[in-house]
Every structure is written in structure tokens, then in C-alpha cells.
Write a protein that holds these residues in place. Sequence first.
Motif, PDB file in Angstrom:
ATOM      1  N   THR A  33       0.829  -1.212   0.000  1.00  0.00           N
ATOM      2  CA  THR A  33       0.000   0.000   0.000  1.00  0.00           C
ATOM      3  C   THR A  33       0.860   1.257   0.000  1.00  0.00           C
ATOM      4  O   THR A  33       0.429   2.315  -0.454  1.00  0.00           O
ATOM      5  N   GLN A  34       2.066   1.137   0.518  1.00  0.00           N
ATOM      6  CA  GLN A  34       2.964   2.287   0.578  1.00  0.00           C
ATOM      7  C   GLN A  34       4.394   1.786   0.706  1.00  0.00           C
ATOM      8  O   GLN A  34       4.643   0.697   1.231  1.00  0.00           O
ATOM      9  N   THR A  81       7.725   6.978  15.283  1.00  0.00           N
ATOM     10  CA  THR A  81       6.852   8.151  15.329  1.00  0.00           C
ATOM     11  C   THR A  81       6.565   8.663  13.916  1.00  0.00           C
ATOM     12  O   THR A  81       5.423   9.014  13.581  1.00  0.00           O
ATOM     13  N   ILE A  84       4.006   6.384  12.286  1.00  0.00           N
ATOM     14  CA  ILE A  84       2.669   6.584  12.846  1.00  0.00           C
ATOM     15  C   ILE A  84       2.065   7.890  12.321  1.00  0.00           C
ATOM     16  O   ILE A  84       0.901   7.931  11.881  1.00  0.00           O
ATOM     17  N   GLU A  85       2.852   8.960  12.353  1.00  0.00           N
ATOM     18  CA  GLU A  85       2.352  10.262  11.895  1.00  0.00           C
ATOM     19  C   GLU A  85       2.065  10.256  10.395  1.00  0.00           C
ATOM     20  O   GLU A  85       1.201  11.012   9.922  1.00  0.00           O
ATOM     21  N   SER A  86       2.780   9.398   9.655  1.00  0.00           N
ATOM     22  CA  SER A  86       2.552   9.288   8.203  1.00  0.00           C
ATOM     23  C   SER A  86       1.422   8.324   7.874  1.00  0.00           C
ATOM     24  O   SER A  86       1.143   8.075   6.694  1.00  0.00           O
ATOM     25  N   GLN A  87       0.786   7.775   8.889  1.00  0.00           N
ATOM     26  CA  GLN A  87      -0.344   6.844   8.743  1.00  0.00           C
ATOM     27  C   GLN A  87       0.016   5.629   7.880  1.00  0.00           C
ATOM     28  O   GLN A  87      -0.775   5.165   7.058  1.00  0.00           O
ATOM     29  N   VAL A  88       1.217   5.127   8.091  1.00  0.00           N
ATOM     30  CA  VAL A  88       1.643   3.920   7.384  1.00  0.00           C
ATOM     31  C   VAL A  88       0.868   2.728   7.945  1.00  0.00           C
ATOM     32  O   VAL A  88       0.761   2.560   9.170  1.00  0.00           O
ATOM     33  N   ASP A  89       0.315   1.906   7.059  1.00  0.00           N
ATOM     34  CA  ASP A  89      -0.490   0.771   7.529  1.00  0.00           C
ATOM     35  C   ASP A  89       0.297  -0.537   7.468  1.00  0.00           C
ATOM     36  O   ASP A  89       1.468  -0.567   7.083  1.00  0.00           O
ATOM     37  N   ARG A  90      -0.377  -1.622   7.826  1.00  0.00           N
ATOM     38  CA  ARG A  90       0.305  -2.915   7.990  1.00  0.00           C
ATOM     39  C   ARG A  90       0.632  -3.589   6.665  1.00  0.00           C
ATOM     40  O   ARG A  90       1.341  -4.598   6.637  1.00  0.00           O
ATOM     41  N   TYR A 113       6.866  -2.471  14.150  1.00  0.00           N
ATOM     42  CA  TYR A 113       5.812  -1.517  13.813  1.00  0.00           C
ATOM     43  C   TYR A 113       4.518  -2.273  13.540  1.00  0.00           C
ATOM     44  O   TYR A 113       4.466  -3.149  12.661  1.00  0.00           O
ATOM     45  N   MET A 114       3.480  -1.995  14.307  1.00  0.00           N
ATOM     46  CA  MET A 114       2.194  -2.683  14.169  1.00  0.00           C
ATOM     47  C   MET A 114       2.357  -4.202  14.166  1.00  0.00           C
ATOM     48  O   MET A 114       1.722  -4.918  13.407  1.00  0.00           O
TER      49      MET A 114
END
Length: 360
Positions: A33-34, A81, A84-90, A113-114
Motif C-alpha cells: 500500500t505504501q 513516530t 505513525i504520523e505518516s499513517q503507514v499501515d500494515r 511496527y504494528m
Amino acid sequence: MKQLQVKTSSSEYPIYIGEDCLSVLAPFLQQATQTIVVTDQTVYDLHYQKLSHVLPENTITYIITPGESSKSFDCYHQIQTFLIESQVDRQACLLAFGGGVVGDLAGFVAATYMRGIDFIQIPTTLLAHDSAIGGKVAINHELGKNLIGAFYPPKAVVYDLRFLRTLSEKEWRCGLAEMVKHGFIANPSLLRQLLQIQSLDALLDETFAQLLIQSLMVKMEIVQMDEFEQGCRAYLNFGHTFGHAIELDEKELSHGEAVAIGILFSLYLSEHIFGIDLAIGQYLTYLKRLHFPLPFNVDHAKRYLGYMMHDKKNQRKQVRFVLLNQLAKPELVSFSIAGLETLLKQFLSEFTTKEERVCH
């Protein structure tokens, strides 16, 4: 381009080695996704443009300060951080683009991370041919190296050999030490060829790529036999017990330069314990010929010992070393603190004397 396949009980992933092989990243990144790139400032300035041609438009990049000091709680927290602030998903994919420090740090970020996202190792140094394979990721503690970490395999390792052309002599030495380590513990033929290298200029020859692949295969085969370091994978720490100690003490040394010294001490201990001849003189001549720094200091023996007391291999308050009972026959040997201190002081005294004799 050469492709190897790592197959362990819990994972399987490819290693790509060759000139201009970054295009193999495309299918991995298309599924994510990213894309996040973690790199250091030096690698970013030298090589990011090459990598950027294969990156998706929504890629974000985090740049760390080069050097071992970035393998810290603070840097780890800052990257978390940022994600998280960049809204990176799993379903994102993190690219560890750099040397061993970047690979260890970014890999540990990905592992935690997650509860874990995909990551790919893109090593840019010779040393990272060793650290990028096997899934050991970590950060340092002030009491020792790599004490906080995990086993977390990458989805792939992409080793574009073009990046090696910008390495300094110090970085070449750093990587050579790990290749020599592989020779000592598993491949005497590789060791013999490496010890015959007359200058660092020879490493730009095309035949060196074949030596590199031999070294990669040693690491790969050991990881496949023992993914979580319950047995023979510990042999990959040959030279690292004293190497980590002197690295923490001598801030100007690179990791590989420290490991090269650690190997010297491990050979010394091996000869003492097993009563064998491992031709230490030949190895020492090789180190001097390629201008490895050899900062032996008898006065620092207590300090070195203190660092070694926190080594991950230790058991029951004894310091464990990987030694050789003959070439390509490693085994773990435990030492009491008192016994190790005596041998360490003997080693430091003897080799300091040898160094002075050479200088005069």
C-alpha cells in the motif's frame, strides 16, 4: 544477475546479486500500500537517485545520521513516530537502503511496527552482504551491541553491486573481515583466496564477485540449518566477542575492522586451547598488508573484559567464544572471567610487542 534462495523452517526469500538489478523490486512494491525508504545521509546523497527510478510515487523517506550511534532507542523511536504520523499501515513495505546499521535498525523497526510489516534489504556496502541475510535485526544498548532485537526475515535481499564502487578503503576492509570469517569457519578455499589479496584495488576486479557469492552462500547455508541461532548459527559470531568489545572501546574502528582484530584473538585462543597451528602469522601479515588498524592496548584489558561479560552468547556468567579446533571446524568454548582475563592480557602483551617490533 545471480539469484539465490534462502529456505528456512519459517520463511523463504530470494537474494538477487548483480549489476543494475533494482528492477526486481517492482513486483514487491506493487503489492504494498505504501513504500518507506530508511537510509542514511551518505547513501542518500550517493545512490538515492538510482533507487528512485523504481520507487512508487507515494514513497516516503526517512534519513538517519550515518554511523553506529544511530542504532539507538532514540533513533528507533523517531522512526516509529514518523511512520505513525505518516499513517503507514500494515500492508506497507519498508526498504532498508544502506549498510549494516541501516539494515539492523530499519529491520527492527519493521519487525515491531504494528507487530510487523514487510521489509526488503538493499545493502550498499560490502559488510552488509553478511548482515542483510538471515533476519537478525537489532539496536544497541549502552552496555553492548545488538542486545535489543529480533529474528525477522526480509521479503528479499537486493544486492546491486554498483553501490560498492563508491566505498572507502575503510568500508572495503570492514566487509572483507566478514568474508574472511566465513572462510575460517566454513570454506578454506575462500579463505586461501582472500588471504592472497595484495591490495584493495584487486576488489574491483570482476573475479571478486565470485568470492562474494561464495561468502554469501556460507551465510545462507548456515542460516538455513539454524534460523534462530540454537546451534551452528552461533558460529557466525567467530571474531565478534572480542570484536564487539574493542569496537565499543575504540570509537574510530569500523565494525569489520574490530571483527578482524576479534578474529586474531579467537585464533590465538584456538591455538592455546586446542594445541594447533592456525598460521596466525599469515593472517597478521594479511591484516598489515591491507592496512587494517591494530590498536592493541594492554591497559584496556579490564575494559574489554567488562564489555565481553555482556555478550549475547554468554551462559552462566561465563564468556563463550567461537573457536576453531581446525579450519572450518568451529565450536563454542566457555571461559571463566579470571581465565579469560589472563589469556587476554597475554594476547595483548604479545601482539603489542609484535606491533612495536614491526614499526621499528
